[in-house]
Write a protein that holds these residues in place. Structure first.
Motif, PDB file in Angstrom:
ATOM      1  N   SER A 113       8.552 -14.600  34.961  1.00  0.00           N
ATOM      2  CA  SER A 113       9.602 -14.121  35.864  1.00  0.00           C
ATOM      3  C   SER A 113      10.585 -13.219  35.137  1.00  0.00           C
ATOM      4  O   SER A 113      11.056 -12.214  35.694  1.00  0.00           O
ATOM      5  N   ARG A 114      10.917 -13.571  33.900  1.00  0.00           N
ATOM      6  CA  ARG A 114      11.874 -12.778  33.135  1.00  0.00           C
ATOM      7  C   ARG A 114      11.394 -11.336  32.976  1.00  0.00           C
ATOM      8  O   ARG A 114      12.176 -10.390  33.106  1.00  0.00           O
ATOM      9  N   PRO A 150      15.429 -27.073  34.036  1.00  0.00           N
ATOM     10  CA  PRO A 150      14.532 -27.853  34.892  1.00  0.00           C
ATOM     11  C   PRO A 150      15.115 -29.164  35.401  1.00  0.00           C
ATOM     12  O   PRO A 150      14.724 -29.640  36.459  1.00  0.00           O
ATOM     13  N   GLY A 151      16.032 -29.747  34.675  1.00  0.00           N
ATOM     14  CA  GLY A 151      16.607 -31.004  35.124  1.00  0.00           C
ATOM     15  C   GLY A 151      17.845 -30.844  35.974  1.00  0.00           C
ATOM     16  O   GLY A 151      18.443 -31.830  36.389  1.00  0.00           O
ATOM     17  N   HIS A 152      18.235 -29.577  36.249  1.00  0.00           N
ATOM     18  CA  HIS A 152      19.473 -29.316  36.986  1.00  0.00           C
ATOM     19  C   HIS A 152      19.243 -28.235  38.035  1.00  0.00           C
ATOM     20  O   HIS A 152      19.866 -27.163  37.974  1.00  0.00           O
ATOM     21  N   PRO A 153      18.383 -28.467  39.014  1.00  0.00           N
ATOM     22  CA  PRO A 153      18.073 -27.412  39.999  1.00  0.00           C
ATOM     23  C   PRO A 153      19.276 -26.993  40.833  1.00  0.00           C
ATOM     24  O   PRO A 153      19.413 -25.822  41.169  1.00  0.00           O
ATOM     25  N   GLY A 154      20.146 -27.942  41.169  1.00  0.00           N
ATOM     26  CA  GLY A 154      21.314 -27.596  41.968  1.00  0.00           C
ATOM     27  C   GLY A 154      22.285 -26.727  41.203  1.00  0.00           C
ATOM     28  O   GLY A 154      22.781 -25.712  41.709  1.00  0.00           O
ATOM     29  N   ARG A 155      22.560 -27.109  39.977  1.00  0.00           N
ATOM     30  CA  ARG A 155      23.474 -26.338  39.141  1.00  0.00           C
ATOM     31  C   ARG A 155      22.898 -24.966  38.834  1.00  0.00           C
ATOM     32  O   ARG A 155      23.610 -23.945  38.882  1.00  0.00           O
ATOM     33  N   ALA A 156      21.602 -24.902  38.534  1.00  0.00           N
ATOM     34  CA  ALA A 156      20.957 -23.624  38.208  1.00  0.00           C
ATOM     35  C   ALA A 156      21.000 -22.671  39.396  1.00  0.00           C
ATOM     36  O   ALA A 156      21.336 -21.489  39.250  1.00  0.00           O
ATOM     37  N   THR A 157      20.659 -23.184  40.580  1.00  0.00           N
ATOM     38  CA  THR A 157      20.644 -22.342  41.768  1.00  0.00           C
ATOM     39  C   THR A 157      22.044 -21.851  42.108  1.00  0.00           C
ATOM     40  O   THR A 157      22.236 -20.683  42.474  1.00  0.00           O
ATOM     41  N   THR A 193      23.551 -18.385  25.917  1.00  0.00           N
ATOM     42  CA  THR A 193      22.427 -17.802  26.648  1.00  0.00           C
ATOM     43  C   THR A 193      22.712 -17.769  28.137  1.00  0.00           C
ATOM     44  O   THR A 193      22.493 -16.747  28.810  1.00  0.00           O
ATOM     45  N   LEU A 194      23.196 -18.895  28.664  1.00  0.00           N
ATOM     46  CA  LEU A 194      23.517 -18.943  30.090  1.00  0.00           C
ATOM     47  C   LEU A 194      24.601 -17.938  30.446  1.00  0.00           C
ATOM     48  O   LEU A 194      24.540 -17.288  31.502  1.00  0.00           O
ATOM     49  N   PHE A 195      25.592 -17.807  29.576  1.00  0.00           N
ATOM     50  CA  PHE A 195      26.666 -16.847  29.836  1.00  0.00           C
ATOM     51  C   PHE A 195      26.124 -15.425  29.916  1.00  0.00           C
ATOM     52  O   PHE A 195      26.479 -14.655  30.817  1.00  0.00           O
ATOM     53  N   LEU A 196      25.250 -15.062  28.989  1.00  0.00           N
ATOM     54  CA  LEU A 196      24.682 -13.715  28.991  1.00  0.00           C
ATOM     55  C   LEU A 196      23.839 -13.469  30.240  1.00  0.00           C
ATOM     56  O   LEU A 196      23.878 -12.381  30.827  1.00  0.00           O
ATOM     57  N   TYR A 216      13.833 -18.190  38.219  1.00  0.00           N
ATOM     58  CA  TYR A 216      13.998 -17.960  36.782  1.00  0.00           C
ATOM     59  C   TYR A 216      15.043 -18.901  36.200  1.00  0.00           C
ATOM     60  O   TYR A 216      14.810 -19.559  35.164  1.00  0.00           O
ATOM     61  N   MET A 217      16.187 -19.004  36.853  1.00  0.00           N
ATOM     62  CA  MET A 217      17.238 -19.893  36.347  1.00  0.00           C
ATOM     63  C   MET A 217      16.822 -21.355  36.472  1.00  0.00           C
ATOM     64  O   MET A 217      17.132 -22.169  35.606  1.00  0.00           O
ATOM     65  N   GLN A 218      16.109 -21.690  37.542  1.00  0.00           N
ATOM     66  CA  GLN A 218      15.627 -23.065  37.697  1.00  0.00           C
ATOM     67  C   GLN A 218      14.643 -23.428  36.591  1.00  0.00           C
ATOM     68  O   GLN A 218      14.628 -24.570  36.115  1.00  0.00           O
ATOM     69  N   ASP A 219      13.824 -22.479  36.167  1.00  0.00           N
ATOM     70  CA  ASP A 219      12.899 -22.724  35.068  1.00  0.00           C
ATOM     71  C   ASP A 219      13.645 -22.993  33.771  1.00  0.00           C
ATOM     72  O   ASP A 219      13.197 -23.794  32.932  1.00  0.00           O
TER      73      ASP A 219
END
Length: 398
Positions: A273-274, A327-334, A209-212, A321-324
């Motif tokens: 957001s999506r 949720p436990g990885h805001p730095g990685r998501a951003t 999912t993240l890759f897509l 959207y990615m932060q949502d």
């Protein structure tokens, strides 16, 4: 919480001014001040974003493991201060390249880490308005970019590159002072629906999912970058206009983006957001279809609301959207989502070369295809997530 929002807003303005002072004129700096030549300039312009992506990725993974985000902000701002201050006086190509792939690349982490810090602050207040807060801060960064390049052009014309890089260094110094004085360390990354789960087991979507999602954002950002790069030449060579006309079109789009970003941010309290992002990608498809078939400059002018809506939705809401989703990885998501823009810059370079060879109308035709692919990838990400959840549920004990 509110006591930290104003300092955060000032940081985004300062970072926006510093990057807008040097980013648009980097190629000119390498050509006129460093006398690098076409080959070395191209190598520099490729090495810089590649280094930025790698460093941001490494810092993003580390940032969520411990409460060190404030230290990372200070480190990144100090790196920006040192990098721009040195660039103000250094004119040796190889030394500048070393500065860029180390200090400047580290300074690039200030942008995603600031959003990660903001997410944790906003989440501790009203989680439902976190996306609105992120979108507002992203808007401030855009506002800085509206005024930064013209001001930098005046400084550059009057005093040279030493002053523009020197003023950028001052912005980083101000950022360091703001963090030291007003931003305390955030003790624990937000976990949203994860409750009190440790960060290591906070819910994360499947890698597929993240890759897509990342692939979808990357191809759409590639299209956006190529559109800006091709605009001046498309207007002047294919549509019979002037460089000034192209500048006015780009300026109109930037002006429209700001209220649209705020508007989309407000809508996130009612609409996912999506959904808004998918609408933005559809607007991008429509815009590039119009641009690819445009017969006059005025057609491009009339299409700028579509372009601005696409940029506002994708750039303004992509981070939250990615932060949502993580949720436990805001730095990685951003970092993942902001790196899609940098990767898009790298991928746009060969596409721009094709447009130079076969006509700049081709650039917008390629953008149309890229955005259509991006829409398919982002829709597929939803299906992949649903399928993964069904598989996980099937494995649960009865």
């Amino acid at each position: 919480m509110s006591k930290r929002l104003l300092p955060l807003a000032l940081i985004f303005v300062a970072v926006g001014i510093s990057t807008s002072f040097v980013g648009p004129y980097l190629a000119l700096f390498l050509s006129d001040a460093v006398h690098a030549g076409p080959i070395r300039t191209t190598a520099f312009l490729i090495a810089a974003p590649v280094a930025g992506v790698l460093v941001s990725w490494l810092i993003g993974r580390v940032s969520d493991r411990r409460p060190i985000r404030r230290k990372l902000l200070i480190t990144a701002a100090l790196a920006g201060l040192a990098g721009t201050a040195l660039t103000a006086v250094v004119r040796d190509y190889w030394l500048l390249l070393a500065i860029t792939v180390t200090l400047t690349a580290l300074a690039g982490t200030l942008f995603p880490q600031s959003f990660a810090y903001a997410r944790q602050v906003l989440q501790s207040g009203d989680p439902k308005k976190a996306a609105l807060g992120i979108s507002t801060l992203r808007t401030l960064f855009s506002v800085a970019w509206v005024g930064g390049p013209p001001l930098a052009a005046l400084v550059l014309a009057g005093h040279g590159f030493g002053w523009t890089y020197g003023l950028a260094a001052i912005m980083y110094a101000i950022t360091v002072l703001i963090v030291l004085r007003w931003l305390p360390e955030v003790r624990k990354p937000t976990t949203d629906g994860a409750g009190d789960l440790p960060d290591a087991i906070a819910p994360v979507p499947p890698r597929s999912t993240l890759f897509l999602i990342v692939a979808g954002f990357t191809v759409v950002q590639t299209a956006g970058t190529l559109a800006v790069q091709a605009m001046p030449l498309y207007v002047s060579t294919d549509l019979g206009g002037s460089i000034r006309s192209a500048g006015l079109i780009l300026g109109l789009c930037a002006a429209l983006e700001i209220p649209l970003m705020l508007g989309f941010g407000v809508l996130t309290t009612r609409v996912p957001s999506r959904t808004l992002i998918l609408i933005g990608v559809c607007c991008a498809i429509a815009y590039h279809a119009v641009a690819a078939s445009a017969g006059s400059i005025w057609v491009l002018v009339a299409a700028q609301p579509l372009n601005a809506a696409a940029i506002a939705a994708i750039s303004g809401l992509g981070i939250s959207y990615m932060q949502d989703l993580m949720p436990g990885h805001p730095g990685r998501a951003t970092t993942m989502i902001t790196n899609t823009f940098t990767t898009g810059q790298i991928l746009a370079a060969p596409a721009f070369g094709l447009a130079q060879a076969y006509g700049f109308r081709l650039a917008y035709a390629m953008n149309l295809v890229l955005c259509a692919v991006g829409l398919v990838l982002l829709i597929s990400a939803r299906h992949a997530a649903v399928a993964s959840k069904r598989e996980a549920d099937a494995l649960l004990p009865l």
